[in-house]
Design a protein around this motif. Structure first.
Motif, PDB file in Angstrom:
ATOM      1  N   VAL A 145      -7.542   0.950  -0.246  1.00 40.65           N
ATOM      2  CA  VAL A 145      -6.208   1.309  -0.715  1.00 40.65           C
ATOM      3  C   VAL A 145      -5.731   0.181  -1.616  1.00 40.65           C
ATOM      4  O   VAL A 145      -5.732  -0.986  -1.213  1.00 40.65           O
ATOM      5  CB  VAL A 145      -5.211   1.495   0.450  1.00 40.65           C
TER       6      VAL A 145
ATOM      7  N   ILE B  12      -8.410   6.266   6.257  1.00 42.42           N
ATOM      8  CA  ILE B  12      -8.583   5.157   5.315  1.00 42.42           C
ATOM      9  C   ILE B  12      -9.464   4.036   5.859  1.00 42.42           C
ATOM     10  O   ILE B  12      -9.571   2.984   5.232  1.00 42.42           O
ATOM     11  CB  ILE B  12      -7.223   4.558   4.878  1.00 42.42           C
TER      12      ILE B  12
ATOM     13  N   GLY C  28       0.686   2.424  -3.572  1.00 40.14           N
ATOM     14  CA  GLY C  28      -0.440   3.327  -3.380  1.00 40.14           C
ATOM     15  C   GLY C  28      -0.057   4.689  -2.865  1.00 40.14           C
ATOM     16  O   GLY C  28      -0.913   5.559  -2.704  1.00 40.14           O
ATOM     17  N   ASN C  29       1.251   4.876  -2.600  1.00 39.82           N
ATOM     18  CA  ASN C  29       1.756   6.164  -2.119  1.00 39.82           C
ATOM     19  C   ASN C  29       1.057   6.626  -0.839  1.00 39.82           C
ATOM     20  O   ASN C  29       0.878   7.824  -0.613  1.00 39.82           O
ATOM     21  CB  ASN C  29       1.610   7.241  -3.209  1.00 39.82           C
ATOM     22  N   ILE C  30       0.660   5.660  -0.013  1.00 36.54           N
ATOM     23  CA  ILE C  30       0.084   5.981   1.284  1.00 36.54           C
ATOM     24  C   ILE C  30       1.233   6.191   2.268  1.00 36.54           C
ATOM     25  O   ILE C  30       2.130   5.348   2.380  1.00 36.54           O
ATOM     26  CB  ILE C  30      -0.833   4.844   1.781  1.00 36.54           C
TER      27      ILE C  30
ATOM     28  N   SER D 220      -4.743   5.779  11.187  1.00 36.57           N
ATOM     29  CA  SER D 220      -5.400   5.289   9.964  1.00 36.57           C
ATOM     30  C   SER D 220      -6.813   5.832   9.789  1.00 36.57           C
ATOM     31  O   SER D 220      -7.596   5.290   9.013  1.00 36.57           O
ATOM     32  CB  SER D 220      -5.436   3.756   9.980  1.00 36.57           C
TER      33      SER D 220
ATOM     34  N   MET E   3       0.823  -1.205   0.000  1.00 40.08           N
ATOM     35  CA  MET E   3       0.000   0.000   0.000  1.00 40.08           C
ATOM     36  C   MET E   3       0.857   1.254   0.000  1.00 40.08           C
ATOM     37  O   MET E   3       0.542   2.245  -0.669  1.00 40.08           O
ATOM     38  CB  MET E   3      -0.933  -0.001   1.212  1.00 40.08           C
ATOM     39  N   HIS E   4       1.946   1.188   0.737  1.00 36.99           N
ATOM     40  CA  HIS E   4       2.847   2.342   0.786  1.00 36.99           C
ATOM     41  C   HIS E   4       3.598   2.509  -0.531  1.00 36.99           C
ATOM     42  O   HIS E   4       3.656   3.600  -1.107  1.00 36.99           O
ATOM     43  CB  HIS E   4       3.844   2.181   1.933  1.00 36.99           C
TER      44      HIS E   4
ATOM     45  N   THR F 238       0.286   6.980   8.034  1.00 40.99           N
ATOM     46  CA  THR F 238      -1.143   6.654   7.934  1.00 40.99           C
ATOM     47  C   THR F 238      -1.385   5.199   8.299  1.00 40.99           C
ATOM     48  O   THR F 238      -2.455   4.850   8.822  1.00 40.99           O
ATOM     49  CB  THR F 238      -1.656   6.929   6.510  1.00 40.99           C
TER      50      THR F 238
END
Length: 417
Positions: A354, A302, A288-290, A299, A284-285, A294
């Motif tokens: 995500v 999301i 998904g550039n989260i 969180s 996700m990181h 987060t």
């Protein structure tokens, strides 16, 4: 006179026969010439066969070039341009069986979705096949020893160390005398090694797009057998679909047995090990550039928590304000503007997604196969829930629970590998 006429007729017949023979030979020579030309000529059969062979070889070569191009494209897509180190060509994410198909509107970068014939959906979680990830193990292994499995696990844990925010938890076996059908120590080890090998060889694994669901809502404790142990006898197989009721009131062992019985084709279905959960967060990181914060600290943005506000525009979603005992169809739009504890059906809104994976944070807690460091509460759960806050219980958080516990706010998620 008669004798003369007979002799004359014989001479005529011999003449005709000789002419016929000559004509036949000429015709045969002509046919032979034509046949030889058809076979050996510039446009003959052999020439055409050679052309066909050449064209077939060229087509095969083009197909090979196309396949190599696809692999290169997939490698570029899966690895990105900034992970450094040596890489191995990535395999195209496999389909567990002919019963599954790709959702062509999705991609590896945005969360590739597959669906089986019954509509259950899974998302491909990318684990880059690079020396940056497998610093100890290296790339290209084709045979595996216990030392290799230990090495792969160490590499994956190092790769996902950012998401280990709670100490003392590990993917190790522990006994369970409260439930029927828990894995033996050997079975647990075999299952974990199978997962590690599959992730290493295939560059990822599939995870349920949604929390495990159930078509008819359940509002009571799980079934027990005559010895008082929890069993799955009579319990329906879970679904991985949007707008289902969360499959709650299950113990950890029941969740594992239910997960292992879903359609998985030639692959294995199971709850996630702890390192798999962390690999989902890394995916996700990275894709998904989260922000890591987060996932590890707060969180709220999301997930469905009690302290956030959201607006749902899904006319098929349902909600519960009595901890899942009853559900009501969501109005369209459905706004939550103040602190309140609202349980939602699976995949209620894209704001909880995500990389096409819904509710990894909030809604219901989810069991994993980890062991907690606490003797009396050995099971692990992840992701927080609708009745807690996203700042106190973010997606990465590990929390403990006993082997005989089941409740309204704890469910599970299926993985395939």
């Amino acid at each position: 006179k008669l004798l003369y006429e007979e002799e004359n007729d014989m001479k005529k017949n011999k003449g005709i026969t000789l002419v016929a023979l000559v004509v036949t030979i000429v015709v045969l020579l002509i046919l032979a010439g034509v046949s030889i030309n058809l076979v050996l000529g510039n446009n003959g059969i052999i020439a055409k066969a050679k052309d066909a062979q050449r064209e077939s070889a060229e087509a095969s070569q083009n197909d090979l070039k196309g396949m190599n191009g696809l692999i290169e494209q997939m490698e570029s897509t899966l690895n990105g341009s900034g992970n450094g180190g040596k890489t191995e060509p990535e395999t195209v994410p496999y389909l567990p069986s002919d019963d599954f198909h790709y959702d062509t509107s999705t991609s590896v970068d945005t969360g590739l979705v597959i669906k089986d014939a019954s509509g259950n959906e899974y998302v491909w979680v990318v684990v880059p096949r690079t020396t940056a990830v497998y610093k100890t193990t290296g790339l290209g292994k084709t045979t595996f020893t216990d030392a290799d499995y230990t090495s792969i696990e160490k590499d994956l844990k190092d790769y996902t160390s950012t998401y280990v925010t709670t100490s003392g938890y590990s993917d190790t076996w522990y006994a369970d005398n409260q439930n029927e059908g828990w894995l033996s120590e050997t079975e647990y080890k075999t299952l974990k090694n199978s997962m590690l090998k599959s992730v290493y060889e295939n560059g990822g694994f599939y995870v349920g797009r949604y929390e495990a669901g159930i078509i008819e809502n359940r509002t009571s404790e799980s079934a027990t057998n005559s010895d008082g142990k929890y069993t799955i006898e009579g319990m329906p197989v879970p679904v991985t679909k949007a707008d289902a009721y969360p499959y709650t009131y299950v113990t950890r062992t029941q969740a594992q047995n239910l997960a292992s019985n879903v359609n998985s084709g030639t692959k294995t279905s199971s709850l996630m090990f702890g390192v798999q959960w962390d690999l989902v967060l890394a995916f996700m990181h990275n894709k998904g550039n989260i922000a890591d914060s987060t996932l590890t600290s707060n969180s709220t943005t999301i997930g469905n928590y009690k302290d956030n506000s959201w607006t749902i525009k899904n006319a098929n979603a349902k909600y519960s304000t009595d901890y899942g005992r009853t559900f009501t169809a969501c109005p369209n739009p459905f706004k939550k503007e103040s602190e309140s504890e609202i349980l939602l059906t699976t995949g209620a809104d894209s704001s909880f997604s995500v990389q096409n994976i819904y509710d990894i944070a909030g809604n219901v807690w989810e069991f994993t196969l980890e062991r907690s460091p606490y003797t009396n509460v050995l099971c692990a759960r992840r992701g927080g829930g609708f009745n807690v806050t996203g700042s106190d219980y973010p997606a990465a958080l590990r929390f403990n629970v006993s082997t005989d516990f089941s409740g309204f706010n704890i469910g599970f998620r299926v993985s395939l590998f």
